[in-house]
Design a protein around this motif. Structure first.
Motif, PDB file in Angstrom:
ATOM      1  N   GLY A  80       0.439   1.974 -15.865  1.00 17.26           N
ATOM      2  CA  GLY A  80       1.822   2.713 -16.384  1.00 17.26           C
ATOM      3  C   GLY A  80       2.476   2.023 -17.499  1.00 17.26           C
ATOM      4  N   PRO A  81       3.256   2.917 -18.001  1.00 20.23           N
ATOM      5  CA  PRO A  81       4.122   2.433 -19.295  1.00 20.23           C
ATOM      6  C   PRO A  81       5.179   1.477 -18.662  1.00 20.23           C
ATOM      7  CG  PRO A  81       4.710   4.647 -18.894  1.00 20.23           C
ATOM      8  CD  PRO A  81       3.446   4.328 -17.849  1.00 20.23           C
ATOM      9  N   ASN A  82       5.418   0.462 -19.346  1.00 23.40           N
ATOM     10  CA  ASN A  82       6.392  -0.577 -18.959  1.00 23.40           C
ATOM     11  C   ASN A  82       7.754  -0.143 -19.799  1.00 23.40           C
ATOM     12  OD1 ASN A  82       8.246  -2.704 -18.427  1.00 23.40           O
ATOM     13  ND2 ASN A  82       6.681  -4.361 -18.613  1.00 23.40           N
ATOM     14  N   ARG A  83       8.400   0.573 -18.931  1.00 20.19           N
ATOM     15  CA  ARG A  83       9.799   1.010 -19.576  1.00 20.19           C
ATOM     16  C   ARG A  83      10.833  -0.166 -19.992  1.00 20.19           C
ATOM     17  NH1 ARG A  83      12.191   6.124 -19.943  1.00 20.19           N
ATOM     18  NH2 ARG A  83      14.116   6.276 -20.232  1.00 20.19           N
ATOM     19  N   THR A  84      10.693  -1.058 -19.014  1.00 16.40           N
ATOM     20  CA  THR A  84      11.729  -2.477 -19.483  1.00 16.40           C
ATOM     21  C   THR A  84      11.347  -3.050 -20.830  1.00 16.40           C
ATOM     22  OG1 THR A  84      10.537  -4.020 -18.170  1.00 16.40           O
ATOM     23  CG2 THR A  84      12.302  -2.657 -17.085  1.00 16.40           C
ATOM     24  N   ALA A  85      10.081  -2.846 -21.164  1.00 12.22           N
ATOM     25  CA  ALA A  85       9.451  -3.480 -22.460  1.00 12.22           C
ATOM     26  C   ALA A  85       9.467  -2.402 -23.473  1.00 12.22           C
ATOM     27  CB  ALA A  85       8.112  -3.922 -22.251  1.00 12.22           C
ATOM     28  N   GLY A  86      10.190  -1.220 -23.325  1.00 12.78           N
ATOM     29  CA  GLY A  86      10.252  -0.336 -24.272  1.00 12.78           C
ATOM     30  C   GLY A  86       9.332   0.827 -24.340  1.00 12.78           C
ATOM     31  N   GLN A  87       8.520   0.821 -23.404  1.00 14.93           N
ATOM     32  CA  GLN A  87       7.567   2.040 -23.405  1.00 14.93           C
ATOM     33  C   GLN A  87       8.169   3.117 -22.706  1.00 14.93           C
ATOM     34  OE1 GLN A  87       4.176   0.034 -21.493  1.00 14.93           O
ATOM     35  NE2 GLN A  87       2.949  -0.273 -23.523  1.00 14.93           N
ATOM     36  N   THR A  88       8.786   4.282 -23.636  1.00 10.37           N
ATOM     37  CA  THR A  88       9.541   5.455 -22.796  1.00 10.37           C
ATOM     38  C   THR A  88       8.945   6.677 -22.961  1.00 10.37           C
ATOM     39  OG1 THR A  88      10.746   5.527 -24.837  1.00 10.37           O
ATOM     40  CG2 THR A  88      11.629   4.104 -23.444  1.00 10.37           C
ATOM     41  N   ASP A  89       7.554   6.715 -23.313  1.00 10.31           N
ATOM     42  CA  ASP A  89       7.230   7.894 -23.525  1.00 10.31           C
ATOM     43  C   ASP A  89       6.265   8.420 -22.081  1.00 10.31           C
ATOM     44  OD1 ASP A  89       5.211  10.259 -24.302  1.00 10.31           O
ATOM     45  OD2 ASP A  89       3.955   8.910 -25.859  1.00 10.31           O
ATOM     46  N   ARG A  90       6.878   9.436 -21.586  1.00  9.99           N
ATOM     47  CA  ARG A  90       6.672   9.843 -20.292  1.00  9.99           C
ATOM     48  C   ARG A  90       5.216  10.676 -20.405  1.00  9.99           C
ATOM     49  NH1 ARG A  90       9.517  13.908 -16.080  1.00  9.99           N
ATOM     50  NH2 ARG A  90       7.324  15.035 -15.412  1.00  9.99           N
ATOM     51  N   SER A  91       4.625  11.106 -21.551  1.00  7.87           N
ATOM     52  CA  SER A  91       3.303  11.448 -21.604  1.00  7.87           C
ATOM     53  C   SER A  91       2.254  10.469 -21.172  1.00  7.87           C
ATOM     54  CB  SER A  91       2.762  11.770 -22.900  1.00  7.87           C
ATOM     55  OG  SER A  91       2.871  11.054 -23.933  1.00  7.87           O
ATOM     56  N   LEU A  92       2.622   8.999 -21.342  1.00  9.32           N
ATOM     57  CA  LEU A  92       1.906   7.904 -20.733  1.00  9.32           C
ATOM     58  C   LEU A  92       1.736   7.852 -19.334  1.00  9.32           C
ATOM     59  CD1 LEU A  92       2.773   5.099 -23.304  1.00  9.32           C
ATOM     60  CD2 LEU A  92       0.606   6.507 -23.425  1.00  9.32           C
ATOM     61  N   LEU A  93       3.002   8.009 -18.767  1.00  7.10           N
ATOM     62  CA  LEU A  93       2.991   8.135 -17.410  1.00  7.10           C
ATOM     63  C   LEU A  93       2.336   9.008 -16.913  1.00  7.10           C
ATOM     64  CD1 LEU A  93       4.223   6.972 -14.568  1.00  7.10           C
ATOM     65  CD2 LEU A  93       6.263   8.116 -15.210  1.00  7.10           C
ATOM     66  N   GLU A  94       2.366  10.280 -17.283  1.00  8.74           N
ATOM     67  CA  GLU A  94       1.449  11.536 -17.104  1.00  8.74           C
ATOM     68  C   GLU A  94       0.156  11.389 -17.033  1.00  8.74           C
ATOM     69  OE1 GLU A  94       3.291  14.292 -19.480  1.00  8.74           O
ATOM     70  OE2 GLU A  94       5.080  14.649 -18.026  1.00  8.74           O
ATOM     71  N   SER A  95      -0.387  10.662 -17.946  1.00  9.38           N
ATOM     72  CA  SER A  95      -1.713  10.237 -18.221  1.00  9.38           C
ATOM     73  C   SER A  95      -2.312   9.531 -17.119  1.00  9.38           C
ATOM     74  CB  SER A  95      -1.653   9.506 -19.729  1.00  9.38           C
ATOM     75  OG  SER A  95      -3.138   9.416 -19.967  1.00  9.38           O
ATOM     76  N   CYS A  96      -1.409   8.530 -16.655  1.00  5.09           N
ATOM     77  CA  CYS A  96      -1.914   7.780 -15.579  1.00  5.09           C
ATOM     78  C   CYS A  96      -2.422   8.541 -14.303  1.00  5.09           C
ATOM     79  CB  CYS A  96      -0.990   6.784 -14.921  1.00  5.09           C
ATOM     80  SG  CYS A  96      -0.334   5.535 -16.138  1.00  5.09           S
ATOM     81  N   TYR A  97      -1.523   9.675 -13.885  1.00  5.97           N
ATOM     82  CA  TYR A  97      -1.928  10.618 -12.843  1.00  5.97           C
ATOM     83  C   TYR A  97      -3.297  11.300 -13.287  1.00  5.97           C
ATOM     84  CZ  TYR A  97       2.170   9.107 -10.617  1.00  5.97           C
ATOM     85  OH  TYR A  97       3.159   8.206  -9.998  1.00  5.97           O
ATOM     86  N   ARG A  98      -3.200  11.827 -14.480  1.00  2.17           N
ATOM     87  CA  ARG A  98      -4.306  12.744 -14.758  1.00  2.17           C
ATOM     88  C   ARG A  98      -5.637  11.840 -14.893  1.00  2.17           C
ATOM     89  NH1 ARG A  98      -0.713  14.808 -18.547  1.00  2.17           N
ATOM     90  NH2 ARG A  98      -1.422  13.443 -20.110  1.00  2.17           N
ATOM     91  N   ARG A  99      -5.639  10.659 -15.509  1.00  5.10           N
ATOM     92  CA  ARG A  99      -6.729   9.641 -15.608  1.00  5.10           C
ATOM     93  C   ARG A  99      -7.361   9.464 -14.532  1.00  5.10           C
ATOM     94  NH1 ARG A  99     -10.477   9.594 -17.422  1.00  5.10           N
ATOM     95  NH2 ARG A  99     -10.783   7.315 -17.508  1.00  5.10           N
ATOM     96  N   SER A 100      -6.125   9.151 -13.423  1.00  2.00           N
ATOM     97  CA  SER A 100      -6.705   8.558 -11.986  1.00  2.00           C
ATOM     98  C   SER A 100      -7.494   9.729 -11.370  1.00  2.00           C
ATOM     99  CB  SER A 100      -5.602   8.464 -11.359  1.00  2.00           C
ATOM    100  OG  SER A 100      -4.820   7.036 -12.001  1.00  2.00           O
ATOM    101  N   LEU A 101      -6.802  10.838 -11.448  1.00  2.00           N
ATOM    102  CA  LEU A 101      -7.484  12.267 -10.821  1.00  2.00           C
ATOM    103  C   LEU A 101      -9.039  12.356 -11.310  1.00  2.00           C
ATOM    104  CD1 LEU A 101      -4.634  14.642 -10.328  1.00  2.00           C
ATOM    105  CD2 LEU A 101      -5.817  13.312  -8.468  1.00  2.00           C
ATOM    106  N   ALA A 102      -9.276  12.231 -12.641  1.00  2.00           N
ATOM    107  CA  ALA A 102     -10.314  12.101 -13.418  1.00  2.00           C
ATOM    108  C   ALA A 102     -11.475  11.222 -12.850  1.00  2.00           C
ATOM    109  CB  ALA A 102     -10.417  11.985 -14.940  1.00  2.00           C
ATOM    110  N   VAL A 103     -11.011  10.157 -12.625  1.00  2.00           N
ATOM    111  CA  VAL A 103     -11.666   8.998 -12.332  1.00  2.00           C
ATOM    112  C   VAL A 103     -12.174   9.251 -10.829  1.00  2.00           C
ATOM    113  CG1 VAL A 103     -11.913   6.412 -11.295  1.00  2.00           C
ATOM    114  CG2 VAL A 103     -10.836   7.251 -13.831  1.00  2.00           C
ATOM    115  N   ALA A 104     -11.262   9.883 -10.056  1.00  2.00           N
ATOM    116  CA  ALA A 104     -11.466  10.195  -8.761  1.00  2.00           C
ATOM    117  C   ALA A 104     -12.681  11.406  -8.522  1.00  2.00           C
ATOM    118  CB  ALA A 104     -10.356  10.800  -7.804  1.00  2.00           C
ATOM    119  N   ASP A 105     -12.716  12.256  -9.454  1.00  2.00           N
ATOM    120  CA  ASP A 105     -13.449  13.360  -9.483  1.00  2.00           C
ATOM    121  C   ASP A 105     -14.743  12.834  -9.788  1.00  2.00           C
ATOM    122  OD1 ASP A 105     -11.767  15.419  -9.036  1.00  2.00           O
ATOM    123  OD2 ASP A 105     -11.393  15.978 -11.043  1.00  2.00           O
TER     124      ASP A 105
END
Length: 170
Positions: A80-105
């Motif tokens: 996931g994006p490390n917001r405390t280190a300046g990674q604030t792009d929510r699409s990176l967080l959303e990608s974590c869930y999409r990619r995890s579901l793709a791997v599960a598939d």
């Protein structure tokens, strides 16, 4: 359509096909959920991480390893994006869930347990982390039948449960 439930408990104790690890980019274990999964799952998880991900994983990506001694079959690691280190792009967080579901598939997993990615030490605001999880899971085409969003505290559990009920009315 995937069934999403809020669960109060320990992600390392979930009897599902795959649990999702909020991993560090190096894929070598760490604190929080990552450390708990590595401790409970034993050394086979780390050995598999080293073999499969010698250079780690990019933020927003996901990959799998054995679950070692855990009751699950696989661990799906996502960074996931490390917001405390300046990674604030929510699409990176959303990608974590999409990619995890793709791997599960890819694995044929039909039951998956997620933590709230980036909501701990990485500092993502809790309500937005919950919204990103619930909305992204709801919008992502998948063959996964059941997703558990696992929380350690009563407060977080209640908040996830409320968001799930809003997104998936009965």
């Amino acid at each position: 359509m995937v069934e999403v439930t809020a669960v109060l408990g320990d992600i390392t104790q979930q009897h599902v096909d795959a649990i999702v690890n909020a991993a560090s980019p190096q894929m070598r274990g760490g604190g929080g959920v990552d450390g708990a999964i590595h401790r409970a799952g034993g050394p086979r998880i780390l050995a598999d991480c080293i073999a499969r991900f010698p250079h780690g994983l990019r933020t927003g990506d996901a990959g799998w390893t054995t679950a070692g001694d855990l009751p699950a079959t696989w661990v799906i690691h996502t960074v996931g994006p490390n917001r405390t280190a300046g990674q604030t792009d929510r699409s990176l967080l959303e990608s974590c869930y999409r990619r995890s579901l793709a791997v599960a598939d890819e694995l044929g997993a039909t039951t998956v347990a997620f933590p709230l990615v980036s909501a701990g030490i990485y500092g993502w605001p809790l309500d937005d982390a919950i919204d990103a999880a619930v909305t992204t899971i709801q919008e992502t085409p998948t063959r996964v039948e059941s997703v558990r969003l696992v929380a350690l505290s009563d407060d977080v559990h209640r908040r996830i449960e409320a968001a799930v009920l809003r997104q998936f009315p009965e």
